[in-house]
Scaffold this motif. Structure first.
Motif, PDB file in Angstrom:
ATOM      1  N   THR A   1       6.790  37.491 -51.416  1.00 54.04           N
ATOM      2  CA  THR A   1       6.208  36.269 -50.878  1.00 54.04           C
ATOM      3  C   THR A   1       6.255  36.246 -49.359  1.00 54.04           C
ATOM      4  OG1 THR A   1       6.896  35.085 -52.880  1.00 54.04           O
ATOM      5  CG2 THR A   1       6.283  33.759 -50.977  1.00 54.04           C
TER       6      THR A   1
ATOM      7  N   LEU B   1      -0.081  33.569 -61.143  1.00 55.42           N
ATOM      8  CA  LEU B   1       1.196  33.694 -61.839  1.00 55.42           C
ATOM      9  C   LEU B   1       0.954  34.001 -63.314  1.00 55.42           C
ATOM     10  CD1 LEU B   1       3.035  30.672 -60.175  1.00 55.42           C
ATOM     11  CD2 LEU B   1       3.181  33.091 -59.566  1.00 55.42           C
TER      12      LEU B   1
ATOM     13  N   LEU C   1       4.357  27.445 -52.901  1.00 58.39           N
ATOM     14  CA  LEU C   1       3.067  27.753 -53.520  1.00 58.39           C
ATOM     15  C   LEU C   1       1.942  26.944 -52.878  1.00 58.39           C
ATOM     16  CD1 LEU C   1       1.476  29.197 -55.737  1.00 58.39           C
ATOM     17  CD2 LEU C   1       2.106  27.332 -57.300  1.00 58.39           C
TER      18      LEU C   1
ATOM     19  N   LEU D   1       6.694  30.724 -58.847  1.00 62.10           N
ATOM     20  CA  LEU D   1       6.944  31.476 -57.622  1.00 62.10           C
ATOM     21  C   LEU D   1       8.385  31.264 -57.183  1.00 62.10           C
ATOM     22  CD1 LEU D   1       5.219  33.172 -55.559  1.00 62.10           C
ATOM     23  CD2 LEU D   1       5.098  31.080 -54.195  1.00 62.10           C
TER      24      LEU D   1
ATOM     25  N   VAL E   1      -2.981  33.038 -55.294  1.00 61.43           N
ATOM     26  CA  VAL E   1      -1.735  33.261 -56.025  1.00 61.43           C
ATOM     27  C   VAL E   1      -2.018  33.175 -57.520  1.00 61.43           C
ATOM     28  CG1 VAL E   1       0.653  32.536 -56.362  1.00 61.43           C
ATOM     29  CG2 VAL E   1      -0.434  32.245 -54.123  1.00 61.43           C
TER      30      VAL E   1
ATOM     31  N   GLY F   1       6.425  38.008 -56.852  1.00 62.95           N
ATOM     32  CA  GLY F   1       6.552  36.666 -56.281  1.00 62.95           C
ATOM     33  C   GLY F   1       7.969  36.297 -55.945  1.00 62.95           C
TER      34      GLY F   1
ATOM     35  N   LEU G   1      -1.624  37.408 -54.224  1.00 64.13           N
ATOM     36  CA  LEU G   1      -0.212  37.538 -54.601  1.00 64.13           C
ATOM     37  C   LEU G   1      -0.113  37.290 -56.100  1.00 64.13           C
ATOM     38  CD1 LEU G   1       2.819  37.794 -53.860  1.00 64.13           C
ATOM     39  CD2 LEU G   1       2.823  35.325 -53.445  1.00 64.13           C
TER      40      LEU G   1
ATOM     41  N   ASP H   1       2.234  37.737 -59.810  1.00 61.23           N
ATOM     42  CA  ASP H   1       3.574  37.935 -60.374  1.00 61.23           C
ATOM     43  C   ASP H   1       3.550  37.554 -61.844  1.00 61.23           C
ATOM     44  OD1 ASP H   1       6.540  38.478 -59.500  1.00 61.23           O
ATOM     45  OD2 ASP H   1       6.635  36.771 -60.853  1.00 61.23           O
TER      46      ASP H   1
END
Length: 464
Positions: free
Chosen positions: A174, A235, A223, A210, A233, A169, A203, A205
């Motif tokens: 990104t 995280l 985000l 992010l 996404v 990220g 995505l 990470d």
């Protein structure tokens, strides 16, 4: 007395900036300049996501070294080891021939390699995004997945082909995910059996935020934009293992996919392990004037060096960004010239001027001089910054023309086929093997030390 030989290892931002500065400040008779790099161009990596997405042509981000360097001898190869005592660098040419390059002063700007954290399957199955070849291969791979999905009669295979996973990220991950998602959504409309809603982009990470360098406000803006576009996404999550047709995440999820793009971190080039020198977090420890303590005539900078960040007090080290590498290269060039002339070196000090993140369309976020921007103003700042950062007028003209043409005509969604039927994984694209240990370097360079006598630079010692 013969001219001192200055050898620069690495053709990235740091190495090229150093070479340019040396050509500018040193007269032709003061030193011999040589640059070790396997490529004939200087790459501008921040725009690689746009190459992968077809917004820019590969040539527009590859600046010919012959345009910008006029007195530097370019050695087409990669450095495998350095013997600071014998002052010899072992180089493997692009023909696989091994040569020994003598030097009096050496600048180590060897950059970094993709860091896979020893996660099973990542080097063998993941794609990287550090080189021009990887960006072009990634575009071909993504479009080929759409081609195969459209042709497939198996619903499960089609689903796996249309699922793309990006790990990392940071800026590279990104931006690449954002641009490639836009590419696939636009391309899907050209296929009779596909629909944009069938395409999944993920995505992930391990960090809780992010792009934390942007700060909470802009990180949340980015985000929100990605999720509004349909990006998944996650995280606090990473990859536990990877296979040829699936990825297992650390939260236990298994996803069927043929595309794993890895941008989750870098490590210093293995070249630095060929020297017995102190390291900090895997990077060469250097003083503020970019010299390596205990190694005479050795300078290090960029991703290969742990440069004290004097702008924040000197306790931290400079992050491995293009902005720092470029300015460290200029400082290194100044200090190498000062060493040749017997003058005092300068300490590297640079305060971050800001960050720009281009997510395609008008979805940019920027923080120039600490001012948070998003939307169209951020897009103007981001693209203006890139145009100014490109090293030649020709490169700026090509990039600006590409942007204008893409805005008017769009993309043709074609595959080049350059790497058809060849794996474009991290293991295959990044040549990280063949580096020498300190003992191996000494074994091959000791005869060179006895056969050649280096010029005496003791008369040029810095003033006390």
């Amino acid at each position: 007395m013969t001219r001192p030989r200055i050898l620069i290892v690495g053709g990235g931002f740091a190495g090229i900036a150093c070479a340019r500065r040396l050509e500018r400040v040193l007269a032709p008779g003061e030193a011999e300049l040589a640059l070790v790099t396997p490529l004939s161009y200087e790459l501008y990596p921040p725009l690689l996501p746009q190459v992968a997405a077809g917004v820019l042509t590969p040539q527009s981000v590859a600046v010919s070294l012959r345009r910008s360097l006029h007195r530097t001898r370019i050695i087409p190869g990669a450095a495998l080891g350095v013997d600071p005592e014998a002052k010899v660098c072992v180089v493997r040419l692009i023909t696989d021939q091994e040569v020994h390059e003598r030097y009096d002063l050496i600048v180590l700007a060897s950059g970094s390699v993709t860091r896979s954290f020893d996660i099973p399957g990542v080097p063998e199955h993941a794609h990287g995004m550090k080189t021009l070849a990887e960006a072009v291969a990634m575009r071909d791979h993504v479009i080929s997945q759409l081609d195969l999905a459209d042709a497939s009669e198996d619903p499960r295979e089609r689903e796996a082909r249309l699922r793309f996973v990006v790990v990392g990220g940071g800026y590279a991950g990104t931006e690449t995910a954002a641009y490639l998602q836009r590419l696939t959504l636009a391309t899907a409309r050209r296929y009779p059996r596909l629909h944009p809603q069938m395409i999944e982009w993920h995505l992930v990470d391990i960090a809780p935020r992010l792009m934390p360098e942007l700060g909470d406000y802009l990180g949340d803006k980015a985000l929100e934009l990605l999720r509004r576009r349909g990006m998944n996404v996650a995280l606090g999550v990473s990859v536990a293992s990877a296979g040829p047709d699936s990825v297992v995440l650390t939260d236990g999820r298994r996803m069927s996919t043929h595309t794993l793009l890895w941008t989750a971190g870098v490590a210093a080039s293995p070249l630095i392990s060929s020297m017995e020198a102190q390291t900090v977090r895997g990077r060469l420890a250097v003083t503020p004037d970019l010299t390596v303590p205990g190694l005479d005539g050795v300078f290090a900078l960029g991703d290969a060096a742990a440069v004290p960040d004097l702008a924040t007090g000197g306790d931290a080290i400079c992050p491995p960004t293009a902005q720092h590498a470029l300015r460290q290269g200029r400082t290194a060039g100044t200090n190498v010239a000062a060493r040749v002339r017997g003058q005092r070196p300068h300490s590297y000090r640079h305060r971050d001027l800001g960050l720009v993140v281009d997510l395609g369309g008008f979805g940019s976020v920027s923080r120039p001089l600490g001012i948070p921007l998003s939307g169209f103003p951020a897009q103007v700042v981001a693209r203006g910054y890139h145009l100014l950062a490109l090293p030649t007028f020709v490169a700026r003209a090509r990039v600006a023309t590409n942007w204008a043409l893409h805005a008017v005509a769009g993309d043709d969604f074609v595959r080049t086929g350059f790497l058809a039927r060849q794996p474009a994984t991290i293991r295959e694209m990044e040549h990280t093997g063949g580096y020498l240990t300190p003992d191996e370097v000494r074994a091959v360079t000791t005869p060179t030390q006895h056969n050649q006598q280096a010029p005496d630079l003791s008369v040029h010692a810095p003033e006390s």
